[in-house]
Motif scaffolding. Structure first.
Motif, PDB file in Angstrom:
ATOM      1  N   SER A   1       6.288   3.085  -5.618  1.00  8.82           N
ATOM      2  CA  SER A   1       7.301   3.330  -4.749  1.00  8.82           C
ATOM      3  C   SER A   1       8.540   3.714  -5.409  1.00  8.82           C
ATOM      4  O   SER A   1       9.673   2.924  -4.849  1.00  8.82           O
ATOM      5  CB  SER A   1       7.341   2.384  -3.629  1.00  8.82           C
ATOM      6  OG  SER A   1       7.482   0.939  -3.945  1.00  8.82           O
TER       7      SER A   1
ATOM      8  N   LYS B   1       5.890  -2.173  -5.610  1.00 11.72           N
ATOM      9  CA  LYS B   1       4.912  -2.135  -5.137  1.00 11.72           C
ATOM     10  C   LYS B   1       4.648  -0.862  -3.941  1.00 11.72           C
ATOM     11  O   LYS B   1       5.766  -0.279  -3.596  1.00 11.72           O
ATOM     12  CB  LYS B   1       4.599  -3.503  -4.312  1.00 11.72           C
ATOM     13  CG  LYS B   1       5.622  -3.676  -3.363  1.00 11.72           C
ATOM     14  CD  LYS B   1       5.385  -4.886  -2.803  1.00 11.72           C
ATOM     15  CE  LYS B   1       6.494  -5.313  -1.777  1.00 11.72           C
ATOM     16  NZ  LYS B   1       6.499  -4.625  -0.289  1.00 11.72           N
ATOM     17  N   LYS B   2       3.262  -0.805  -3.723  1.00 11.33           N
ATOM     18  CA  LYS B   2       3.054   0.232  -2.646  1.00 11.33           C
ATOM     19  C   LYS B   2       3.804  -0.482  -1.427  1.00 11.33           C
ATOM     20  O   LYS B   2       3.454  -1.449  -0.829  1.00 11.33           O
ATOM     21  CB  LYS B   2       1.490   0.305  -2.453  1.00 11.33           C
ATOM     22  CG  LYS B   2       1.069   1.548  -1.550  1.00 11.33           C
ATOM     23  CD  LYS B   2      -0.560   1.415  -1.401  1.00 11.33           C
ATOM     24  CE  LYS B   2      -0.895   2.763  -0.595  1.00 11.33           C
ATOM     25  NZ  LYS B   2      -2.465   2.820  -0.779  1.00 11.33           N
ATOM     26  N   ILE B   3       4.250   0.752  -0.558  1.00 11.78           N
ATOM     27  CA  ILE B   3       4.683   0.323   0.793  1.00 11.78           C
ATOM     28  C   ILE B   3       3.565  -0.197   1.618  1.00 11.78           C
ATOM     29  O   ILE B   3       2.906   0.780   1.895  1.00 11.78           O
ATOM     30  CB  ILE B   3       5.660   1.656   1.235  1.00 11.78           C
ATOM     31  CG1 ILE B   3       6.947   1.988   0.103  1.00 11.78           C
ATOM     32  CG2 ILE B   3       6.305   1.128   2.646  1.00 11.78           C
ATOM     33  CD1 ILE B   3       7.540   0.661  -0.151  1.00 11.78           C
ATOM     34  N   LYS B   4       3.967  -0.977   2.489  1.00 10.06           N
ATOM     35  CA  LYS B   4       2.917  -1.403   3.629  1.00 10.06           C
ATOM     36  C   LYS B   4       3.706  -1.238   4.937  1.00 10.06           C
ATOM     37  O   LYS B   4       4.973  -1.244   5.125  1.00 10.06           O
ATOM     38  CB  LYS B   4       2.399  -2.879   3.454  1.00 10.06           C
ATOM     39  CG  LYS B   4       1.539  -2.794   2.180  1.00 10.06           C
ATOM     40  CD  LYS B   4       1.147  -4.397   1.982  1.00 10.06           C
ATOM     41  CE  LYS B   4       0.359  -4.645   0.697  1.00 10.06           C
ATOM     42  NZ  LYS B   4      -0.011  -5.919   0.594  1.00 10.06           N
ATOM     43  N   LYS B   5       2.950  -1.000   6.018  1.00 10.10           N
ATOM     44  CA  LYS B   5       3.521  -1.148   7.354  1.00 10.10           C
ATOM     45  C   LYS B   5       4.455  -2.258   7.714  1.00 10.10           C
ATOM     46  O   LYS B   5       5.692  -1.976   8.259  1.00 10.10           O
ATOM     47  CB  LYS B   5       2.289  -1.105   8.499  1.00 10.10           C
ATOM     48  CG  LYS B   5       3.102  -1.131   9.732  1.00 10.10           C
ATOM     49  CD  LYS B   5       3.680   0.230  10.311  1.00 10.10           C
ATOM     50  CE  LYS B   5       3.857  -0.151  11.578  1.00 10.10           C
ATOM     51  NZ  LYS B   5       4.757   0.823  12.475  1.00 10.10           N
ATOM     52  N   GLU B   6       4.128  -3.295   7.339  1.00  8.04           N
ATOM     53  CA  GLU B   6       4.962  -4.513   7.591  1.00  8.04           C
ATOM     54  C   GLU B   6       6.167  -4.779   6.855  1.00  8.04           C
ATOM     55  O   GLU B   6       7.099  -5.432   7.061  1.00  8.04           O
ATOM     56  CB  GLU B   6       4.134  -5.749   7.427  1.00  8.04           C
ATOM     57  CG  GLU B   6       3.517  -5.991   5.989  1.00  8.04           C
ATOM     58  CD  GLU B   6       2.146  -5.634   5.829  1.00  8.04           C
ATOM     59  OE1 GLU B   6       1.476  -6.294   5.168  1.00  8.04           O
ATOM     60  OE2 GLU B   6       1.700  -4.532   6.569  1.00  8.04           O
ATOM     61  N   ASP B   7       6.337  -3.838   5.783  1.00  6.71           N
ATOM     62  CA  ASP B   7       7.670  -3.831   5.088  1.00  6.71           C
ATOM     63  C   ASP B   7       8.706  -3.401   5.948  1.00  6.71           C
ATOM     64  O   ASP B   7       9.909  -3.462   5.702  1.00  6.71           O
ATOM     65  CB  ASP B   7       7.254  -2.906   3.789  1.00  6.71           C
ATOM     66  CG  ASP B   7       6.798  -3.517   2.724  1.00  6.71           C
ATOM     67  OD1 ASP B   7       6.510  -4.826   2.810  1.00  6.71           O
ATOM     68  OD2 ASP B   7       6.125  -2.703   2.300  1.00  6.71           O
TER      69      ASP B   7
ATOM     70  N   TRP C   1       8.069   7.010   7.185  1.00 10.59           N
ATOM     71  CA  TRP C   1       7.116   5.775   7.387  1.00 10.59           C
ATOM     72  C   TRP C   1       7.417   4.734   6.356  1.00 10.59           C
ATOM     73  O   TRP C   1       7.895   4.849   5.441  1.00 10.59           O
ATOM     74  CB  TRP C   1       5.664   6.393   7.192  1.00 10.59           C
ATOM     75  CG  TRP C   1       4.521   5.385   7.445  1.00 10.59           C
ATOM     76  CD1 TRP C   1       3.863   5.282   8.796  1.00 10.59           C
ATOM     77  CD2 TRP C   1       4.054   4.296   6.485  1.00 10.59           C
ATOM     78  NE1 TRP C   1       2.962   4.080   8.609  1.00 10.59           N
ATOM     79  CE2 TRP C   1       3.051   3.354   7.332  1.00 10.59           C
ATOM     80  CE3 TRP C   1       4.183   3.883   5.311  1.00 10.59           C
ATOM     81  CZ2 TRP C   1       2.209   2.503   6.536  1.00 10.59           C
ATOM     82  CZ3 TRP C   1       3.609   2.938   4.674  1.00 10.59           C
ATOM     83  CH2 TRP C   1       2.493   2.333   5.298  1.00 10.59           C
ATOM     84  N   PRO C   2       7.325   3.534   6.659  1.00 12.89           N
ATOM     85  CA  PRO C   2       6.758   3.041   8.110  1.00 12.89           C
ATOM     86  C   PRO C   2       8.019   2.911   9.177  1.00 12.89           C
ATOM     87  O   PRO C   2       7.739   2.395  10.345  1.00 12.89           O
ATOM     88  CB  PRO C   2       6.455   1.467   7.583  1.00 12.89           C
ATOM     89  CG  PRO C   2       7.228   1.108   6.684  1.00 12.89           C
ATOM     90  CD  PRO C   2       7.526   2.369   5.782  1.00 12.89           C
TER      91      PRO C   2
END
Length: 304
Positions: free
Chosen positions: A119, A200-206, A227-228
């Motif tokens: 990312s 790191k890879k982006i996650k929804k909770e970020d 997104w997110p």
């Protein structure tokens, strides 16, 4: 003209692939991620690069292996006998046996060794960087650790992720052509490991925010479009906002400081935000003022 195998998946990669085709490089094959089920109806949807070739009736073989570790995949690439393998946001690790077939050139959306990983664009925005860029890198078995071939720097101040992706995609397309045409005269530069950073890879909770620091929330808002997105613990989403002040201190966050025609000013523990568009879970998008009216909230009240 050089014979190229292209590996890439999203819009960023499509911009580069299109430029290579326009510049008359011989694209032997596209390797991209398998079709994915998308949306509530789980409709099987091709990657952006694959859709681009199909929609424009461009006759280039398309491969969508689930892994590059199978011997059959290696044999297919070996048979194609490429001069170069160009990689742009493919989403898979290239094993050493494929790296050894031909020079593998990655178009990385940062100025390496800064922001190695998944990312780089979002990370640069999150950190409030005024400058970013794109580079061509000679791939090795490490994570974005290969020698740098060429790079271009650009201004990203106050740009959101969509705007930066678009900007860097077009820069990467031009840079890729330059690197391929001038490959034999380029002197690779070894990356300085002391300057390396990782993302790191982006996650929804970020996307979860607390109203502590307006400046950090603003950078998160820019980084996580589309997104997110950003949202409070109660699920309330801030879809459009502006940074009004980043220094003022408040004893309590979330106070409605001022009502405007279609928006409102909101305090953070440090700083002030202008909330322009807002959305509750499962409900329609509203401008900030309309949302407050519906909740019967006025100046001096608290959002929660």
């Amino acid at each position: 003209m050089k014979n190229i195998i292209f590996m890439g998946t999203p819009h960023y990669a499509t911009c580069i692939l299109k430029e290579l085709i326009d510049q008359k490089f011989n694209i032997l094959a596209l390797f991209t991620q398998p079709d994915k089920a998308v949306g509530r109806k789980q409709i099987l949807t091709p990657s952006h690069t694959k859709a681009f070739l199909l929609e424009n009736n461009i006759n280039i073989p398309i491969f969508t292996p689930t892994t590059l570790k199978d011997e059959s995949v290696f044999n297919e690439i070996f048979k194609l006998n490429p001069d170069f393998i160009v990689v742009a946001a493919y989403g898979k690790i290239l094993p050493k046996n494929i790296l050894d077939i031909a020079p593998c050139i990655n178009l990385h959306a940062s100025l390496l060794p800064k922001y190695r990983g998944a990312s780089p664009i979002q990370s640069a925005i999150l950190n409030g960087d005024k400058k970013s860029g794109v580079c061509t890198m000679l791939m090795d078995v490490g994570l974005d650790t290969g020698n740098i071939l060429e790079s271009i720097e650009c201004d990203i101040k106050d740009k959101n992720a969509v705007e930066v992706f678009e900007l860097l995609a077009h820069l990467a397309a031009k840079l890729c052509v330059s690197t391929l045409k001038n490959y034999n005269s380029i002197v690779p530069v070894i990356q300085d490991e002391n300057l390396a950073t990782y993302c790191k890879k982006i996650k929804k909770e970020d996307g979860l925010i607390t109203l502590d620091n307006a400046k950090k929330i603003y950078q998160k808002y820019l980084a996580f479009i589309p997104w997110p997105g950003i949202f409070l613990n109660n699920g309330l989403k801030f879809l459009e906002l502006e940074l009004v002040d980043e220094l003022k201190q408040y004893s309590k966050e979330a106070q409605i400081l001022e009502l405007e025609k279609e928006s409102f000013l909101l305090t953070c523990k440090q700083g002030i935000l202008r909330i322009k568009k807002i959305q509750e879970n499962g409900k329609k998008i509203l401008d900030g003022r309309t949302y407050l009216n519906g909740k019967r909230l006025k100046c001096g009240d608290y959002l929660y």
